[in-house]
Design an enzyme around this catalytic site. Structure first.
Site, PDB file in Angstrom:
ATOM      1  N   HIS A 110       0.791  -1.225   0.000  1.00 38.46           N
ATOM      2  CA  HIS A 110       0.000   0.000   0.000  1.00 38.46           C
ATOM      3  C   HIS A 110       0.828   1.283   0.000  1.00 38.46           C
ATOM      4  O   HIS A 110       0.286   2.391   0.065  1.00 38.46           O
ATOM      5  CB  HIS A 110      -0.930  -0.021   1.225  1.00 38.46           C
ATOM      6  N   LYS A 112       2.998   4.524  -1.187  1.00 45.33           N
ATOM      7  CA  LYS A 112       2.832   5.494  -2.272  1.00 45.33           C
ATOM      8  C   LYS A 112       3.986   6.479  -2.175  1.00 45.33           C
ATOM      9  O   LYS A 112       3.862   7.542  -1.573  1.00 45.33           O
ATOM     10  CB  LYS A 112       1.497   6.223  -2.137  1.00 45.33           C
ATOM     11  N   ASP A 117      16.727  10.170  -7.772  1.00 45.38           N
ATOM     12  CA  ASP A 117      18.189  10.293  -7.648  1.00 45.38           C
ATOM     13  C   ASP A 117      18.699  10.113  -6.217  1.00 45.38           C
ATOM     14  O   ASP A 117      19.707  10.722  -5.836  1.00 45.38           O
ATOM     15  CB  ASP A 117      18.671  11.644  -8.192  1.00 45.38           C
TER      16      ASP A 117
END
Length: 171
Positions: A110, A112, A117
């Protein structure tokens, strides 16, 4: 973010220095939450690590593919149940040659977040879907503090190894 056109932004990223052709679509262009997110992603020069529950926004997928074509190492971790949903961009990313790994558990992967870089963390409640971008109340936080970036990078690396297909158990 209201519906908007980011064609000029993507065209500039694809061919820097080439004047962007005007897009014939009726959508407005300009500074929106989506265009700001795309600009942050397109700032990647070496790597982009994505850990996303749901990814169905075609504009964000195009930005990720552009980075891959520019030679940026892109890795994606996603949820197995949601990567096969109608509209998911995961198959398109895999077809472009981008490395994708997914969970094999009954629970959801779940997270996100994105790491650009190894120096910039983009995280929050936002699923990378058109629905979430245009209709939901979501939050996105961009952090360039090394301590926070490292914590998320470590989590990404841990999950990346855990979801290595060589570690899958089928029986």
């Amino acid at each position: 973010s209201r519906p908007c056109c980011i064609e000029a932004l993507l065209a500039e990223a694809a061919e820097p220095g080439t004047p962007a052709r005007p897009c014939p679509c009726p959508l407005p262009s300009g500074d929106t939450a989506l265009s700001r997110l795309v600009r942050r992603l397109l700032s990647a020069r070496r790597s982009l690590d994505l850990c996303l529950f749901s990814f169905s926004c075609p504009q964000l997928a195009r930005a990720v593919q552009l980075l891959h074509r520019r030679g940026v190492r892109v890795r994606v971790v996603t949820d197995a149940q949601y990567m096969g949903m109608h509209g998911s961009q995961i198959g398109r990313l895999r077809h472009a040659g981008i490395q994708v790994r997914h969970d094999q558990h009954s629970g959801y992967m779940h997270h996100k977040f994105a790491i650009v870089d190894r120096r910039m963390l983009i995280t929050g409640s936002l699923n990378w879907t058109t629905q979430a971008i245009q209709s939901n109340r979501e939050n996105v936080l961009v952090v360039e503090d090394a301590e926070y970036v490292k914590a998320f990078q470590d989590e990404f690396e841990r999950i990346w190894e855990e979801y290595d297909p060589a570690n899958y158990r089928f029986f």
